[in-house]
Design a protein around this motif. Structure first.
Motif, PDB file in Angstrom:
ATOM      1  N   MET A 136       0.440  -4.536   3.094  1.00 61.11           N
ATOM      2  CA  MET A 136      -1.014  -4.579   2.953  1.00 61.11           C
ATOM      3  C   MET A 136      -1.549  -5.611   3.954  1.00 61.11           C
ATOM      4  SD  MET A 136      -3.578  -4.117   0.288  1.00 61.11           S
ATOM      5  CE  MET A 136      -5.232  -4.793   0.269  1.00 61.11           C
ATOM      6  N   GLU A 165     -13.075  -4.868  10.694  1.00 61.24           N
ATOM      7  CA  GLU A 165     -12.362  -3.637  11.039  1.00 61.24           C
ATOM      8  C   GLU A 165     -12.925  -3.045  12.323  1.00 61.24           C
ATOM      9  OE1 GLU A 165     -12.135  -0.838   7.814  1.00 61.24           O
ATOM     10  OE2 GLU A 165     -11.220  -2.303   6.465  1.00 61.24           O
ATOM     11  N   VAL A 219       0.873  -1.184   0.000  1.00 61.90           N
ATOM     12  CA  VAL A 219       0.000   0.000   0.000  1.00 61.90           C
ATOM     13  C   VAL A 219       0.906   1.229   0.000  1.00 61.90           C
ATOM     14  CG1 VAL A 219      -1.745   1.279   1.324  1.00 61.90           C
ATOM     15  CG2 VAL A 219      -1.781  -1.233   1.302  1.00 61.90           C
ATOM     16  N   SER A 266      -7.229   9.561   1.941  1.00 67.26           N
ATOM     17  CA  SER A 266      -7.971   9.048   0.767  1.00 67.26           C
ATOM     18  C   SER A 266      -8.777  10.156   0.085  1.00 67.26           C
ATOM     19  CB  SER A 266      -8.862   7.848   1.085  1.00 67.26           C
ATOM     20  OG  SER A 266      -8.989   7.614   2.434  1.00 67.26           O
ATOM     21  N   MET A 293      -7.375  -3.971  11.941  1.00 64.83           N
ATOM     22  CA  MET A 293      -7.903  -5.253  11.457  1.00 64.83           C
ATOM     23  C   MET A 293      -7.870  -6.251  12.616  1.00 64.83           C
ATOM     24  SD  MET A 293      -8.575  -4.964   8.210  1.00 64.83           S
ATOM     25  CE  MET A 293      -8.128  -3.909   6.823  1.00 64.83           C
ATOM     26  N   ILE A 348      -4.679  15.558   6.059  1.00 65.59           N
ATOM     27  CA  ILE A 348      -5.047  14.759   7.231  1.00 65.59           C
ATOM     28  C   ILE A 348      -5.848  13.529   6.783  1.00 65.59           C
ATOM     29  CG2 ILE A 348      -6.230  14.786   9.471  1.00 65.59           C
ATOM     30  CD1 ILE A 348      -3.984  16.745   9.490  1.00 65.59           C
ATOM     31  N   PRO A 352      -8.574   2.068  10.314  1.00 66.15           N
ATOM     32  CA  PRO A 352      -9.032   0.902  11.062  1.00 66.15           C
ATOM     33  C   PRO A 352      -7.905   0.103  11.698  1.00 66.15           C
ATOM     34  CG  PRO A 352      -8.863   0.366   8.732  1.00 66.15           C
ATOM     35  CD  PRO A 352      -8.395   1.785   8.884  1.00 66.15           C
ATOM     36  N   VAL A 384      -3.858  -0.286  10.777  1.00 69.82           N
ATOM     37  CA  VAL A 384      -3.606   0.022   9.373  1.00 69.82           C
ATOM     38  C   VAL A 384      -3.422   1.534   9.180  1.00 69.82           C
ATOM     39  CG1 VAL A 384      -5.036   0.194   7.307  1.00 69.82           C
ATOM     40  CG2 VAL A 384      -4.588  -2.042   8.327  1.00 69.82           C
ATOM     41  N   LYS A 430       0.919   5.513   0.494  1.00 69.18           N
ATOM     42  CA  LYS A 430       0.116   6.629   1.015  1.00 69.18           C
ATOM     43  C   LYS A 430       0.950   7.898   1.057  1.00 69.18           C
ATOM     44  CE  LYS A 430      -2.021   3.647   4.448  1.00 69.18           C
ATOM     45  NZ  LYS A 430      -2.531   3.564   5.819  1.00 69.18           N
ATOM     46  N   VAL A 487      -4.051   0.937  -2.645  1.00 69.97           N
ATOM     47  CA  VAL A 487      -3.837  -0.368  -1.999  1.00 69.97           C
ATOM     48  C   VAL A 487      -3.605  -1.465  -3.037  1.00 69.97           C
ATOM     49  CG1 VAL A 487      -5.303   0.273  -0.035  1.00 69.97           C
ATOM     50  CG2 VAL A 487      -6.298  -0.990  -1.934  1.00 69.97           C
TER      51      VAL A 487
END
Ligand code: ADP
Ligand code: MG
Length: 231
Positions: free
Chosen positions: A114, A120, A59, A71, A215, A68, A213, A224, A61, A78
């Motif tokens: 990943m 979640e 993943v 996405s 996992m 902040i 979240p 994550v 980012k 991902v």
């Protein structure tokens, strides 16, 4: 000095209230909270090298003090399966972020493991003006956003407090397993809640913490995304 104080002091010095995801995750690690493996890449070649070291799928980012919600800015991609996909996603993320906020300061691109899909959950903390550091637990997605099925306890938490926060959720049966979903490792979640409690009690300058979240697996759990906001 420990990593946590170092990171918090550095952010204060720079006048930043929001810690970057790699900073927040480094703090989590210092408190024994499991997080995805990660490294910050400064160019495409580094990203490919780190992806190799961490292992596919990967993943990517954006890491920026001005973004902040990553996405929202097109700053998260991902399930990258090879170096070519990593290179494409790297460029795409920088492009997206430039479009979203042209003057955003870019620190780098976070390359991370990943985490396999699972149930979640969300672990949070807020500093309540009256009660002080308060820890929150809920299930991800609609459970928090629509059903408001979350539990709060004032820190410091005992193991029993943490267990109750989980088992007293309306959605708790989902964590006990259903249909094809195996039961979640409740002890691992209890441990994360207790570590989060210690983290915010030790660091009163933390105003908000958000592990969203996390996992929840049959064995263990993994954070994550992590966000920490200072006063
Ligand atoms: P945002 O800043 O938008 O909250 P996140 O880091 O939470 O960014 O990423 C958005 C979503 O992408 C997450 O909610 C999760 O579903 C997925 N995701 C992010 N990182 C990972 C990861 N390492 N493994 C698996 N899924 C991930
Ligand atoms: Mg998130």
């Amino acid at each position: 000095m420990n990593q946590t104080s170092k990171i918090i002091n550095q952010a204060k010095k720079e006048g930043r209230k929001a810690l970057l995801e790699p900073e927040a995750k480094t703090i989590c690690m210092e408190y024994g909270i499991p997080v995805t493996k990660f490294k910050v890449a400064l160019n495409v070649n580094e990203a490919a090298k780190y992806a190799d070291e961490i292992g596919y799928p990967i993943v990517l980012k954006i890491v920026s003090p001005d973004i902040i919600h990553k996405s929202d800015a097109g700053g998260v991609v991902v399930n990258l399966k090879n170096p070519a996909e990593v290179a494409d996603a790297y460029k795409k993320i920088l492009e997206n972020v430039k479009k979203y906020k042209s003057d955003a300061k870019i620190v780098g691109v976070l390359v991370q493991e990943m985490a396999p899909q699972s149930t979640e959950v969300i672990v949070g903390a807020i500093k309540d003006p009256q009660f002080g550091q308060t820890v929150m637990f809920g299930l991800g997605g609609i459970f928090v956003e629509i059903l408001k099925d979350v539990n709060f306890r004032i820190a410091p938490l005992t193991t029993d407090d943490a267990k109750e926060m989980i088992t007293q959720l309306k959605a708790y049966p989902l964590l006990q397993g259903y249909r094809n979903t195996p039961p979640a490792d409740i002890d691992a979640l209890v441990a994360i809640l207790c570590s989060t409690s210690r983290l915010v009690m030790d660091n009163p300058e933390i105003k908000e913490l958000d592990l969203n979240p996390v996992m929840a697996y049959q064995k263990g759990a993994k954070t994550v995304d992590a966000r920490i906001i200072l006063e």
